[in-house]
Design a protein around this motif. Structure first.
Motif, PDB file in Angstrom:
ATOM      1  N   PRO A 240      57.221  38.688  34.793  1.00 38.77           N
ATOM      2  CA  PRO A 240      56.560  37.379  34.868  1.00 38.77           C
ATOM      3  C   PRO A 240      55.122  37.520  35.380  1.00 38.77           C
ATOM      4  O   PRO A 240      54.861  38.266  36.321  1.00 38.77           O
ATOM      5  N   LEU A 241      54.203  36.830  34.710  1.00 39.73           N
ATOM      6  CA  LEU A 241      52.786  36.909  35.050  1.00 39.73           C
ATOM      7  C   LEU A 241      52.216  35.518  35.264  1.00 39.73           C
ATOM      8  O   LEU A 241      52.612  34.566  34.596  1.00 39.73           O
ATOM      9  N   ALA A 242      51.247  35.417  36.167  1.00 40.14           N
ATOM     10  CA  ALA A 242      50.477  34.187  36.310  1.00 40.14           C
ATOM     11  C   ALA A 242      49.521  34.100  35.121  1.00 40.14           C
ATOM     12  O   ALA A 242      49.120  35.134  34.571  1.00 40.14           O
ATOM     13  N   PRO A 243      49.131  32.890  34.705  1.00 39.61           N
ATOM     14  CA  PRO A 243      48.248  32.775  33.532  1.00 39.61           C
ATOM     15  C   PRO A 243      46.942  33.561  33.677  1.00 39.61           C
ATOM     16  O   PRO A 243      46.487  34.187  32.722  1.00 39.61           O
ATOM     17  N   GLU A 244      46.341  33.544  34.869  1.00 37.81           N
ATOM     18  CA  GLU A 244      45.074  34.267  35.077  1.00 37.81           C
ATOM     19  C   GLU A 244      45.293  35.770  34.965  1.00 37.81           C
ATOM     20  O   GLU A 244      44.480  36.494  34.381  1.00 37.81           O
ATOM     21  N   GLU A 245      46.395  36.250  35.533  1.00 38.49           N
ATOM     22  CA  GLU A 245      46.717  37.665  35.485  1.00 38.49           C
ATOM     23  C   GLU A 245      46.990  38.100  34.047  1.00 38.49           C
ATOM     24  O   GLU A 245      46.542  39.163  33.611  1.00 38.49           O
ATOM     25  N   MET A 246      47.710  37.265  33.296  1.00 41.21           N
ATOM     26  CA  MET A 246      47.995  37.572  31.901  1.00 41.21           C
ATOM     27  C   MET A 246      46.696  37.653  31.101  1.00 41.21           C
ATOM     28  O   MET A 246      46.517  38.565  30.294  1.00 41.21           O
ATOM     29  N   THR A 247      45.778  36.728  31.349  1.00 39.95           N
ATOM     30  CA  THR A 247      44.504  36.721  30.628  1.00 39.95           C
ATOM     31  C   THR A 247      43.720  37.996  30.904  1.00 39.95           C
ATOM     32  O   THR A 247      43.160  38.602  29.980  1.00 39.95           O
ATOM     33  N   GLU A 248      43.689  38.444  32.160  1.00 36.61           N
ATOM     34  CA  GLU A 248      42.969  39.677  32.502  1.00 36.61           C
ATOM     35  C   GLU A 248      43.577  40.885  31.794  1.00 36.61           C
ATOM     36  O   GLU A 248      42.855  41.733  31.269  1.00 36.61           O
ATOM     37  N   ILE A 249      44.899  40.963  31.768  1.00 36.72           N
ATOM     38  CA  ILE A 249      45.567  42.088  31.106  1.00 36.72           C
ATOM     39  C   ILE A 249      45.297  42.060  29.609  1.00 36.72           C
ATOM     40  O   ILE A 249      45.038  43.098  28.989  1.00 36.72           O
ATOM     41  N   VAL A 250      45.326  40.869  29.013  1.00 40.47           N
ATOM     42  CA  VAL A 250      45.083  40.751  27.565  1.00 40.47           C
ATOM     43  C   VAL A 250      43.647  41.136  27.229  1.00 40.47           C
ATOM     44  O   VAL A 250      43.404  41.840  26.247  1.00 40.47           O
ATOM     45  N   ILE A 251      42.686  40.705  28.053  1.00 41.85           N
ATOM     46  CA  ILE A 251      41.281  41.067  27.809  1.00 41.85           C
ATOM     47  C   ILE A 251      41.130  42.580  27.810  1.00 41.85           C
ATOM     48  O   ILE A 251      40.523  43.169  26.902  1.00 41.85           O
ATOM     49  N   GLN A 252      41.686  43.243  28.817  1.00 36.74           N
ATOM     50  CA  GLN A 252      41.589  44.699  28.909  1.00 36.74           C
ATOM     51  C   GLN A 252      42.297  45.374  27.734  1.00 36.74           C
ATOM     52  O   GLN A 252      41.782  46.324  27.145  1.00 36.74           O
ATOM     53  N   PHE A 253      43.485  44.869  27.368  1.00 34.39           N
ATOM     54  CA  PHE A 253      44.237  45.469  26.277  1.00 34.39           C
ATOM     55  C   PHE A 253      43.484  45.339  24.955  1.00 34.39           C
ATOM     56  O   PHE A 253      43.414  46.286  24.172  1.00 34.39           O
ATOM     57  N   LEU A 254      42.916  44.166  24.688  1.00 38.27           N
ATOM     58  CA  LEU A 254      42.217  43.958  23.422  1.00 38.27           C
ATOM     59  C   LEU A 254      40.899  44.726  23.368  1.00 38.27           C
ATOM     60  O   LEU A 254      40.430  45.061  22.282  1.00 38.27           O
TER      61      LEU A 254
END
Length: 149
Positions: free
Chosen positions: A89-103
């Protein structure tokens, strides 16, 4: 007479040039059974009751290794199928940071949202918006095909 019987014994004890494959087949069958039992256990993920929809699969012509999928479970929690915290489970802000780095590391990766059918629709839209803001571009929704009853 003794010489002929001795010669026949020597001829009958020649080494065989055939390979015995029975042990090989036994080992392969055991491995097959082990893999058949363990393969379903290797499937990891978040349990989601996907809605059913009659839609065509998206095909944009690119062959990505594995798409980035954000899952919204029945409780509204977000999780990712890739990255440092897979299926947690991720917080929305944490998920966004991970997605930015992944992309940034994997440009052109397709992005999708899996939303449980019982979750608030707003949570699914929030996940889609977060993916788009993180650079996901076109975001698809994952559904299940309708059951034939």
């Amino acid at each position: 007479m003794a010489k002929t019987s001795l010669r026949s014994q020597r001829r009958s004890r020649r080494p065989m040039s055939q390979i015995n494959v029975v042990p090989f087949i036994d080992v392969m069958l055991v491995l097959l059974i082990i893999f058949m039992i363990t393969a379903p256990m290797l499937q990891q993920g978040v349990e989601v009751d996907l809605p059913e929809a009659q839609a065509e699969a998206l095909d944009d012509g690119t062959e990505a290794a594995e798409p980035l999928v954000v899952t919204v479970d029945a409780a509204g929690a977000l999780s990712l199928n890739q990255g440092p915290r897979v299926n947690e489970p991720l917080a929305p802000e944490e998920m966004t940071e991970i997605v930015i780095q992944f992309l940034e590391d994997h440009p052109g990766t397709q992005t999708y949202v899996r939303g449980d059918r019982n979750v608030d629709y707003g949570r699914v839209i929030d996940a889609m918006i977060a993916l788009q803001r993180a650079g996901g571009g076109r975001v698809g929704l994952i559904t299940e095909p309708p059951r034939d009853d």
